[in-house]
Design a protein around this motif. Structure first.
Motif, PDB file in Angstrom:
ATOM      1  N   GLY A  20     -22.850  -0.080  22.758  1.00 46.57           N
ATOM      2  CA  GLY A  20     -23.860  -1.118  22.656  1.00 46.57           C
ATOM      3  C   GLY A  20     -24.634  -1.137  21.364  1.00 46.57           C
ATOM      4  N   THR A  21     -24.331  -0.229  20.451  1.00 48.83           N
ATOM      5  CA  THR A  21     -25.023  -0.162  19.161  1.00 48.83           C
ATOM      6  C   THR A  21     -24.083  -0.592  18.044  1.00 48.83           C
ATOM      7  N   VAL A  22     -24.556  -1.467  17.187  1.00 47.89           N
ATOM      8  CA  VAL A  22     -23.736  -1.916  16.068  1.00 47.89           C
ATOM      9  C   VAL A  22     -23.560  -0.765  15.087  1.00 47.89           C
ATOM     10  N   VAL A  23     -22.316  -0.428  14.793  1.00 44.96           N
ATOM     11  CA  VAL A  23     -22.015   0.690  13.894  1.00 44.96           C
ATOM     12  C   VAL A  23     -21.397   0.213  12.582  1.00 44.96           C
ATOM     13  N   ALA A  24     -20.988  -1.051  12.533  1.00 45.28           N
ATOM     14  CA  ALA A  24     -20.408  -1.607  11.309  1.00 45.28           C
ATOM     15  C   ALA A  24     -20.491  -3.119  11.391  1.00 45.28           C
ATOM     16  N   CYS A  25     -20.441  -3.743  10.229  1.00 37.94           N
ATOM     17  CA  CYS A  25     -20.365  -5.197  10.183  1.00 37.94           C
ATOM     18  C   CYS A  25     -21.577  -5.870  10.848  1.00 37.94           C
ATOM     19  N   PRO A  26     -22.821  -5.419  10.538  1.00 41.92           N
ATOM     20  CA  PRO A  26     -23.992  -5.934  11.253  1.00 41.92           C
ATOM     21  C   PRO A  26     -24.262  -7.415  11.023  1.00 41.92           C
ATOM     22  N   GLY A  27     -23.942  -7.926   9.860  1.00 43.97           N
ATOM     23  CA  GLY A  27     -24.177  -9.338   9.571  1.00 43.97           C
ATOM     24  C   GLY A  27     -22.905 -10.150   9.534  1.00 43.97           C
ATOM     25  N   GLY A  28     -21.837  -9.593  10.105  1.00 42.77           N
ATOM     26  CA  GLY A  28     -20.542 -10.263  10.050  1.00 42.77           C
ATOM     27  C   GLY A  28     -19.722  -9.774   8.877  1.00 42.77           C
ATOM     28  N   CYS A  29     -18.412  -9.775   9.034  1.00 38.93           N
ATOM     29  CA  CYS A  29     -17.504  -9.353   7.969  1.00 38.93           C
ATOM     30  C   CYS A  29     -16.151 -10.011   8.192  1.00 38.93           C
ATOM     31  N   GLN A  30     -15.236  -9.760   7.289  1.00 40.57           N
ATOM     32  CA  GLN A  30     -13.909 -10.362   7.354  1.00 40.57           C
ATOM     33  C   GLN A  30     -12.871  -9.324   7.754  1.00 40.57           C
ATOM     34  N   ALA A  31     -11.843  -9.770   8.500  1.00 41.83           N
ATOM     35  CA  ALA A  31     -10.759  -8.888   8.922  1.00 41.83           C
ATOM     36  C   ALA A  31      -9.430  -9.606   8.814  1.00 41.83           C
ATOM     37  N   ILE A  32      -8.397  -8.832   8.545  1.00 41.44           N
ATOM     38  CA  ILE A  32      -7.031  -9.331   8.466  1.00 41.44           C
ATOM     39  C   ILE A  32      -6.277  -8.871   9.709  1.00 41.44           C
ATOM     40  N   GLY A  53       0.799  -1.208   0.000  1.00 37.42           N
ATOM     41  CA  GLY A  53       0.000   0.000   0.000  1.00 37.42           C
ATOM     42  C   GLY A  53       0.835   1.262   0.000  1.00 37.42           C
ATOM     43  N   SER A  54       2.074   1.170   0.436  1.00 35.57           N
ATOM     44  CA  SER A  54       2.923   2.363   0.537  1.00 35.57           C
ATOM     45  C   SER A  54       4.241   2.220  -0.202  1.00 35.57           C
ATOM     46  N   GLY A  55       4.298   1.347  -1.190  1.00 38.00           N
ATOM     47  CA  GLY A  55       5.525   1.186  -1.971  1.00 38.00           C
ATOM     48  C   GLY A  55       5.541  -0.142  -2.689  1.00 38.00           C
ATOM     49  N   SER A  56       6.576  -0.350  -3.469  1.00 36.42           N
ATOM     50  CA  SER A  56       6.712  -1.599  -4.209  1.00 36.42           C
ATOM     51  C   SER A  56       8.184  -1.915  -4.411  1.00 36.42           C
ATOM     52  N   MET A  57       8.453  -3.164  -4.752  1.00 34.78           N
ATOM     53  CA  MET A  57       9.819  -3.559  -5.069  1.00 34.78           C
ATOM     54  C   MET A  57       9.802  -4.557  -6.220  1.00 34.78           C
ATOM     55  N   THR A  58      10.849  -4.508  -7.024  1.00 33.13           N
ATOM     56  CA  THR A  58      11.136  -5.561  -7.989  1.00 33.13           C
ATOM     57  C   THR A  58      12.504  -6.110  -7.645  1.00 33.13           C
ATOM     58  N   GLY A  59      12.764  -7.344  -8.067  1.00 35.96           N
ATOM     59  CA  GLY A  59      14.048  -7.915  -7.730  1.00 35.96           C
ATOM     60  C   GLY A  59      14.253  -9.290  -8.304  1.00 35.96           C
ATOM     61  N   LEU A  60      15.202 -10.000  -7.724  1.00 35.99           N
ATOM     62  CA  LEU A  60      15.560 -11.344  -8.147  1.00 35.99           C
ATOM     63  C   LEU A  60      15.420 -12.293  -6.970  1.00 35.99           C
ATOM     64  N   THR A  86      -8.225   0.327  -2.679  1.00 36.90           N
ATOM     65  CA  THR A  86      -8.463  -1.022  -3.181  1.00 36.90           C
ATOM     66  C   THR A  86      -9.938  -1.359  -3.066  1.00 36.90           C
ATOM     67  N   SER A  87     -10.311  -2.494  -3.630  1.00 39.57           N
ATOM     68  CA  SER A  87     -11.678  -3.007  -3.482  1.00 39.57           C
ATOM     69  C   SER A  87     -11.684  -4.181  -2.516  1.00 39.57           C
ATOM     70  N   PHE A  88     -10.735  -4.182  -1.598  1.00 39.35           N
ATOM     71  CA  PHE A  88     -10.516  -5.308  -0.696  1.00 39.35           C
ATOM     72  C   PHE A  88     -11.744  -5.572   0.176  1.00 39.35           C
ATOM     73  N   ASN A  89     -12.356  -4.510   0.702  1.00 41.33           N
ATOM     74  CA  ASN A  89     -13.612  -4.585   1.459  1.00 41.33           C
ATOM     75  C   ASN A  89     -13.504  -5.383   2.756  1.00 41.33           C
ATOM     76  N   HIS A  90     -12.285  -5.581   3.253  1.00 37.12           N
ATOM     77  CA  HIS A  90     -12.071  -6.229   4.539  1.00 37.12           C
ATOM     78  C   HIS A  90     -11.566  -5.187   5.538  1.00 37.12           C
ATOM     79  N   TRP A  91     -11.744  -5.474   6.817  1.00 44.01           N
ATOM     80  CA  TRP A  91     -11.102  -4.671   7.845  1.00 44.01           C
ATOM     81  C   TRP A  91      -9.676  -5.173   8.038  1.00 44.01           C
ATOM     82  N   VAL A  92      -8.801  -4.283   8.437  1.00 40.15           N
ATOM     83  CA  VAL A  92      -7.421  -4.653   8.763  1.00 40.15           C
ATOM     84  C   VAL A  92      -7.166  -4.240  10.206  1.00 40.15           C
TER      85      VAL A  92
END
Length: 383
Positions: free
Chosen positions: A258-270, A133-140, A350-356
């Motif tokens: 006590g109030t659900v503010v996100a992920c009401p039906g479950g979601c994925q996280a990394i 997300g903050s850089g890239s590398m190429t190499g061997l 990204t279109s990852f749509n997961h929590w990290v």
């Protein structure tokens, strides 16, 4: 490591006497904070803690906290060993370091691997590329012996960078990255470092664990093949891995007051040691930011009144029916000019749509990554 660099009554006599107790840090905690624990234990070899440290084949690698952005430890590659500072990253699976073949500014300012100085190096001439997300590398791709303290992983695949792009890599306090995710994320036909350690019989248990310090440079550790129970309170609670690539888990819900503010039906996280912040899909994150009256700035960051931080509610992640609160003191940080910034970041790249669940979360919970049972263990850290 998709986003690295972003920003734990005394009753006497016939009348009841109640004595207020003040929590005093244990000697072990005080020594650990000053990075003196291991030296003390070595001078007192009969202590229980030292017996733990001397358990055969359990390896504890210290890491340094750089401004709560990332945690860096030292490894070596080659024969004789060439030392490198790396991020131990559960959000990726590959090991790479700068090499003599690289002329990018990021390589000029970091230690570089010199193949001709290693008698155990094996070349492949196979090109590789990694994007973060903050850089890239190429190499061997190459192979050589990799050392993590007393562990020597023979003929380990790793990348030798030929180009490194991104300001984050150029000014980073680390040289390279050591990925600890599942093999499916690694270079094709290669075995990640942790899998090699296990396959070569170097670990007593097929797991590793992290303790990440908060607001201090020393004291953080990653341990391979065992767990030091003194780093956490209570019992480890286990969350099954939902997909074996990243260390991915199912979140039942995310709530505040006590109030659900996100992920009401479950979601994925990394669960990602290589990410500094809490990251989520744009709409849920914006809902949370609005609920705490965070204001957007011209730089895209969100700020809140520092006077309000103590009154802000916890963000509570529920996983496998267990709640994991993240207080405002963790998800809000104070800047240098008395401005308080949100440690919540909306993923618009990204279109990852997961929590990290990055270091903002992991500083609160000792975390065990159990490959034998494909699960993650969490328990509150010892304060």
């Amino acid at each position: 490591m998709r986003w690295i660099g972003f920003l734990s009554l005394v009753a006497l006599s016939e009348c009841l006497v109640i004595v207020p107790l003040t929590k005093i840090k244990s000697m072990r905690e005080s020594l650990r904070e000053r990075d003196l624990l291991r030296d003390y234990l070595q001078r007192h070899p009969y202590s229980q803690a030292y017996k733990l440290l001397r358990q055969p084949r359990v390896t504890v690698q210290s890491m340094r906290n750089y401004l709560d952005l990332y945690y860096v430890g030292t490894i070596s590659i080659g024969t004789p060993p060439q030392k490198f500072r790396v991020v131990f990253d559960t959000g990726s699976a590959d090991l790479w370091v700068p090499s003599i073949y690289c002329s990018s500014p990021a390589c000029v300012t970091h230690r570089i691997f010199k193949p001709l100085r290693s008698s155990t190096f094996q070349d492949t001439n196979r090109p590789i590329k990694l994007v973060y997300g903050s850089g890239s590398m190429t190499g061997l791709l190459g192979y050589d012996d990799v050392r993590i303290r007393n562990l020597v992983c023979k003929s380990q695949a790793f990348g030798l960078s030929t180009t490194e792009s991104g300001i984050a890599l150029e000014f980073a306090a680390f040289d390279g990255i050591l990925g600890l995710a599942y093999p499916s994320l690694a270079f094709n036909d290669t075995t990640p470092v942790f899998d090699s350690l296990w396959k070569q019989g170097l670990l007593p248990d097929n797991l590793f664990a992290f303790y990440l310090s908060s607001n201090k440079r020393n004291g953080s550790v990653v341990m391979f093949g065992g767990v030091d129970h003194s780093y956490y309170r209570g019992e480890l609670q286990w969350v099954p891995v939902s997909e074996q690539g990243f260390w991915q888990v199912t979140v039942d819900s995310i709530s505040m007051n006590g109030t659900v503010v996100a992920c009401p039906g479950g979601c994925q996280a990394i669960v990602d040691t290589g990410t500094s912040l809490l990251i989520g899909p744009p709409d849920p994150v914006l809902n949370i930011l609005k609920s705490i009256n965070a204001q957007n700035t011209s730089t895209g960051e969100y700020i809140v009144s520092c006077d309000d931080v103590q009154s802000l509610p916890d963000i509570v992640f529920t996983m496998n029916n267990v709640t994991y609160p993240v207080p405002a003191s963790a998800y809000i940080r104070r800047g240098k000019t008395d401005i308080c910034y949100s440690n919540l970041y909306k993923d618009t790249l990204t279109s990852f749509n997961h929590w990290v669940l990055g270091d903002v979360f992991l500083r609160l919970y000792f975390t065990v990554f159990d490959r034998a049972n494909n699960r993650i263990g969490l328990a509150p850290v010892v304060a």
